[in-house]
Scaffold this motif. Structure first.
Motif, PDB file in Angstrom:
ATOM      1  N   ASP A  82     -18.998  -6.077 -31.873  1.00 62.82           N
ATOM      2  CA  ASP A  82     -18.166  -6.117 -30.667  1.00 62.82           C
ATOM      3  C   ASP A  82     -17.769  -7.530 -30.267  1.00 62.82           C
ATOM      4  OD1 ASP A  82     -20.449  -7.218 -29.598  1.00 62.82           O
ATOM      5  OD2 ASP A  82     -20.821  -5.605 -28.167  1.00 62.82           O
ATOM      6  N   MET A  83     -18.146  -8.508 -31.075  1.00 61.90           N
ATOM      7  CA  MET A  83     -17.798  -9.916 -30.861  1.00 61.90           C
ATOM      8  C   MET A  83     -18.486 -10.523 -29.637  1.00 61.90           C
ATOM      9  SD  MET A  83     -15.966 -10.312 -33.466  1.00 61.90           S
ATOM     10  CE  MET A  83     -14.974  -9.387 -34.622  1.00 61.90           C
ATOM     11  N   VAL A  84     -19.379  -9.750 -29.013  1.00 61.89           N
ATOM     12  CA  VAL A  84     -20.133 -10.256 -27.855  1.00 61.89           C
ATOM     13  C   VAL A  84     -21.625 -10.188 -28.141  1.00 61.89           C
ATOM     14  CG1 VAL A  84     -20.654  -9.949 -25.402  1.00 61.89           C
ATOM     15  CG2 VAL A  84     -18.319  -9.560 -26.240  1.00 61.89           C
ATOM     16  N   ASN A  85     -22.088  -8.987 -28.458  1.00 60.81           N
ATOM     17  CA  ASN A  85     -23.521  -8.780 -28.724  1.00 60.81           C
ATOM     18  C   ASN A  85     -23.816  -8.592 -30.208  1.00 60.81           C
ATOM     19  OD1 ASN A  85     -24.265  -8.759 -25.899  1.00 60.81           O
ATOM     20  ND2 ASN A  85     -23.231  -6.764 -25.799  1.00 60.81           N
ATOM     21  N   SER A  86     -22.854  -8.970 -31.045  1.00 58.03           N
ATOM     22  CA  SER A  86     -22.976  -8.840 -32.494  1.00 58.03           C
ATOM     23  C   SER A  86     -22.999  -7.367 -32.883  1.00 58.03           C
ATOM     24  CB  SER A  86     -24.207  -9.582 -33.005  1.00 58.03           C
ATOM     25  OG  SER A  86     -24.183  -9.664 -34.417  1.00 58.03           O
ATOM     26  N   TRP A  87     -23.682  -7.024 -33.973  1.00 54.71           N
ATOM     27  CA  TRP A  87     -23.602  -5.692 -34.542  1.00 54.71           C
ATOM     28  C   TRP A  87     -24.344  -4.667 -33.701  1.00 54.71           C
ATOM     29  CZ3 TRP A  87     -20.083  -5.429 -38.198  1.00 54.71           C
ATOM     30  CH2 TRP A  87     -19.771  -6.595 -38.897  1.00 54.71           C
ATOM     31  N   GLY A  88     -23.682  -3.543 -33.465  1.00 57.46           N
ATOM     32  CA  GLY A  88     -24.289  -2.447 -32.709  1.00 57.46           C
ATOM     33  C   GLY A  88     -23.630  -1.138 -33.098  1.00 57.46           C
ATOM     34  N   TRP A  89     -24.200  -0.040 -32.632  1.00 49.93           N
ATOM     35  CA  TRP A  89     -23.711   1.289 -33.006  1.00 49.93           C
ATOM     36  C   TRP A  89     -22.721   1.829 -31.992  1.00 49.93           C
ATOM     37  CZ3 TRP A  89     -24.524   2.876 -37.752  1.00 49.93           C
ATOM     38  CH2 TRP A  89     -25.625   2.378 -38.463  1.00 49.93           C
ATOM     39  N   SER A  90     -21.762   2.590 -32.498  1.00 48.84           N
ATOM     40  CA  SER A  90     -20.808   3.273 -31.627  1.00 48.84           C
ATOM     41  C   SER A  90     -21.540   4.192 -30.657  1.00 48.84           C
ATOM     42  CB  SER A  90     -19.817   4.076 -32.480  1.00 48.84           C
ATOM     43  OG  SER A  90     -18.945   4.826 -31.683  1.00 48.84           O
ATOM     44  N   LEU A  91     -22.596   4.848 -31.120  1.00 50.08           N
ATOM     45  CA  LEU A  91     -23.439   5.688 -30.262  1.00 50.08           C
ATOM     46  C   LEU A  91     -24.376   4.772 -29.482  1.00 50.08           C
ATOM     47  CD1 LEU A  91     -24.376   8.504 -29.405  1.00 50.08           C
ATOM     48  CD2 LEU A  91     -25.916   8.525 -31.364  1.00 50.08           C
ATOM     49  N   GLU A  92     -24.035   4.506 -28.226  1.00 46.04           N
ATOM     50  CA  GLU A  92     -24.739   3.478 -27.458  1.00 46.04           C
ATOM     51  C   GLU A  92     -25.942   4.000 -26.682  1.00 46.04           C
ATOM     52  OE1 GLU A  92     -21.677   1.871 -25.011  1.00 46.04           O
ATOM     53  OE2 GLU A  92     -20.905   0.541 -26.583  1.00 46.04           O
ATOM     54  N   ASP A  93     -26.040   5.306 -26.465  1.00 46.34           N
ATOM     55  CA  ASP A  93     -27.101   5.878 -25.642  1.00 46.34           C
ATOM     56  C   ASP A  93     -28.469   5.598 -26.277  1.00 46.34           C
ATOM     57  OD1 ASP A  93     -28.856   7.421 -24.155  1.00 46.34           O
ATOM     58  OD2 ASP A  93     -27.510   9.133 -24.012  1.00 46.34           O
ATOM     59  N   SER A  94     -29.291   4.819 -25.595  1.00 47.32           N
ATOM     60  CA  SER A  94     -30.596   4.419 -26.146  1.00 47.32           C
ATOM     61  C   SER A  94     -31.542   5.595 -26.330  1.00 47.32           C
ATOM     62  CB  SER A  94     -31.246   3.364 -25.233  1.00 47.32           C
ATOM     63  OG  SER A  94     -31.471   3.880 -23.932  1.00 47.32           O
ATOM     64  N   ASP A  95     -31.273   6.743 -25.656  1.00 46.02           N
ATOM     65  CA  ASP A  95     -32.145   7.910 -25.800  1.00 46.02           C
ATOM     66  C   ASP A  95     -32.131   8.463 -27.222  1.00 46.02           C
ATOM     67  OD1 ASP A  95     -32.894   7.774 -23.169  1.00 46.02           O
ATOM     68  OD2 ASP A  95     -31.500   9.326 -22.482  1.00 46.02           O
ATOM     69  N   TYR A  96     -31.122   8.122 -28.002  1.00 50.14           N
ATOM     70  CA  TYR A  96     -31.020   8.633 -29.365  1.00 50.14           C
ATOM     71  C   TYR A  96     -31.785   7.786 -30.378  1.00 50.14           C
ATOM     72  CZ  TYR A  96     -27.439  11.957 -27.929  1.00 50.14           C
ATOM     73  OH  TYR A  96     -26.765  12.997 -27.330  1.00 50.14           O
ATOM     74  N   TYR A  97     -32.412   6.699 -29.929  1.00 49.40           N
ATOM     75  CA  TYR A  97     -33.031   5.769 -30.867  1.00 49.40           C
ATOM     76  C   TYR A  97     -34.531   5.652 -30.642  1.00 49.40           C
ATOM     77  CZ  TYR A  97     -28.213   4.340 -31.669  1.00 49.40           C
ATOM     78  OH  TYR A  97     -26.877   4.354 -31.966  1.00 49.40           O
ATOM     79  N   GLY A  98     -35.270   5.673 -31.736  1.00 46.27           N
ATOM     80  CA  GLY A  98     -36.673   5.337 -31.688  1.00 46.27           C
ATOM     81  C   GLY A  98     -36.845   3.828 -31.829  1.00 46.27           C
ATOM     82  N   LYS A  99     -38.069   3.398 -31.830  1.00 46.95           N
ATOM     83  CA  LYS A  99     -38.360   1.967 -31.914  1.00 46.95           C
ATOM     84  C   LYS A  99     -37.778   1.366 -33.187  1.00 46.95           C
ATOM     85  CE  LYS A  99     -42.176  -1.358 -31.716  1.00 46.95           C
ATOM     86  NZ  LYS A  99     -43.652  -1.529 -31.617  1.00 46.95           N
ATOM     87  N   GLY A 100     -36.952   0.355 -33.022  1.00 43.23           N
ATOM     88  CA  GLY A 100     -36.390  -0.366 -34.156  1.00 43.23           C
ATOM     89  C   GLY A 100     -35.216   0.304 -34.836  1.00 43.23           C
ATOM     90  N   GLU A 101     -34.887   1.539 -34.449  1.00 40.90           N
ATOM     91  CA  GLU A 101     -33.840   2.256 -35.173  1.00 40.90           C
ATOM     92  C   GLU A 101     -32.449   1.690 -34.924  1.00 40.90           C
ATOM     93  OE1 GLU A 101     -35.817   6.673 -35.785  1.00 40.90           O
ATOM     94  OE2 GLU A 101     -34.296   6.395 -34.232  1.00 40.90           O
ATOM     95  N   ALA A 102     -32.203   1.201 -33.715  1.00 42.66           N
ATOM     96  CA  ALA A 102     -30.878   0.647 -33.419  1.00 42.66           C
ATOM     97  C   ALA A 102     -30.618  -0.628 -34.212  1.00 42.66           C
ATOM     98  CB  ALA A 102     -30.740   0.375 -31.919  1.00 42.66           C
ATOM     99  N   GLU A 103     -31.681  -1.251 -34.727  1.00 44.95           N
ATOM    100  CA  GLU A 103     -31.551  -2.518 -35.461  1.00 44.95           C
ATOM    101  C   GLU A 103     -31.584  -2.328 -36.971  1.00 44.95           C
ATOM    102  OE1 GLU A 103     -33.910  -2.267 -32.783  1.00 44.95           O
ATOM    103  OE2 GLU A 103     -32.188  -2.902 -31.566  1.00 44.95           O
ATOM    104  N   PHE A 104     -31.725  -1.080 -37.434  1.00 50.07           N
ATOM    105  CA  PHE A 104     -31.788  -0.852 -38.890  1.00 50.07           C
ATOM    106  C   PHE A 104     -30.462  -1.236 -39.536  1.00 50.07           C
ATOM    107  CE2 PHE A 104     -30.960   1.895 -42.583  1.00 50.07           C
ATOM    108  CZ  PHE A 104     -32.021   1.509 -43.388  1.00 50.07           C
ATOM    109  N   ARG A 105     -30.534  -1.954 -40.670  1.00 50.14           N
ATOM    110  CA  ARG A 105     -29.353  -2.353 -41.424  1.00 50.14           C
ATOM    111  C   ARG A 105     -29.625  -2.147 -42.919  1.00 50.14           C
ATOM    112  NH1 ARG A 105     -28.296  -2.054 -36.837  1.00 50.14           N
ATOM    113  NH2 ARG A 105     -27.508  -3.679 -35.425  1.00 50.14           N
ATOM    114  N   HIS A 106     -28.541  -1.915 -43.674  1.00 49.81           N
ATOM    115  CA  HIS A 106     -28.675  -1.689 -45.121  1.00 49.81           C
ATOM    116  C   HIS A 106     -27.517  -2.389 -45.840  1.00 49.81           C
ATOM    117  CE1 HIS A 106     -30.671   0.371 -48.374  1.00 49.81           C
ATOM    118  NE2 HIS A 106     -29.552   0.965 -48.774  1.00 49.81           N
ATOM    119  N   TRP A 107     -27.367  -3.681 -45.528  1.00 54.68           N
ATOM    120  CA  TRP A 107     -26.243  -4.458 -46.053  1.00 54.68           C
ATOM    121  C   TRP A 107     -26.328  -4.649 -47.568  1.00 54.68           C
ATOM    122  CZ3 TRP A 107     -22.607  -4.846 -42.600  1.00 54.68           C
ATOM    123  CH2 TRP A 107     -22.907  -5.052 -41.254  1.00 54.68           C
ATOM    124  N   GLN A 108     -25.178  -4.696 -48.214  1.00 51.11           N
ATOM    125  CA  GLN A 108     -25.131  -5.118 -49.608  1.00 51.11           C
ATOM    126  C   GLN A 108     -25.263  -6.638 -49.658  1.00 51.11           C
ATOM    127  OE1 GLN A 108     -21.204  -3.836 -50.976  1.00 51.11           O
ATOM    128  NE2 GLN A 108     -20.447  -5.927 -50.782  1.00 51.11           N
TER     129      GLN A 108
END
Length: 208
Positions: A82-108
């Motif tokens: 979003d050019m402000v908070n760096s990489w994040g998910w379109s699904l913003e509701d934190s209730d959908y995420y467990g610990k560390g899940e919002a930060e999971f990445r699988h970059w090439q």
């Protein structure tokens, strides 16, 4: 003499906190931009695909569209910059995420390359890379299983220390309800159980 009323307990008998429920993924073979894909997924499902851990990633890659003939196409997922908070998910509701899940990445390797004109993310060859959001790609949406909620009514009798207390004062009712919640949680009641007073036919909560 005490005061009588009924307490409603909303019990989610099949409920696991949202982060514990596996995402269900839906491949959409429409070639559109990332923003258009986001709109489509929000209208038809919940959002563009969120991937919270390697187990999610593995389940997604076992979808028929990926496994048939070893398809290696490129698809949009919900990650973006979003050019402000760096990489994040379109699904913003934190209730959908467990610990560390919002930060999971699988970059090439080499991704993200932090090019300002490429703030949206695709899966290609089983890995993630950032691309221009205006490119047209097929995409993956996600949902979560529905939660079954049940309701139970419990009759309670309260004897206030102050006999002059107005038990039908909303402020008093809320204070008592909060005290009951705190005591039940100390005894092990899950935070997923919701409580509220049951209104009687005459509109009152308590009767002597």
């Amino acid at each position: 003499m005490g005061w009588r009323t009924h307490l409603l307990l909303f019990l989610t008998g099949l409920y696991l906190p949202s982060p514990c429920l596996p995402y269900q993924y839906h491949f959409v073979e429409k070639w559109i931009t990332w923003k258009e894909a986001q709109t489509y997924c929000r209208d038809m499902y919940i959002d563009l695909a969120t991937i919270g851990n390697i187990e999610d990633m593995n389940r997604l890659m076992k979808m028929d569209r990926f496994s048939v003939n070893n398809w290696i196409g490129t698809v949009w997922i919900g990650l973006y910059d979003d050019m402000v908070n760096s990489w994040g998910w379109s699904l913003e509701d934190s209730d959908y995420y467990g610990k560390g899940e919002a930060e999971f990445r699988h970059w090439q390797s080499g991704a993200p390359d932090n090019i300002a004109e490429q703030p949206c993310v695709v899966i290609t060859n089983g890995m993630w890379k950032n691309q221009d959001c205006k490119l047209e790609r097929s995409f993956i949406c996600c949902t979560v299983p529905p939660v079954k909620t049940t309701q139970k009514v419990v009759r309670v009798r309260l004897t206030p220390n102050d006999q002059n207390m107005d038990m039908n004062d909303p402020v008093v009712q809320e204070a008592i309800l909060q005290q009951i919640k705190n005591e039940l949680r100390e005894k092990g009641m899950s935070d997923d159980v919701k409580l509220r007073w049951k209104e009687q036919p005459d509109g009152k909560i308590f009767h002597k």
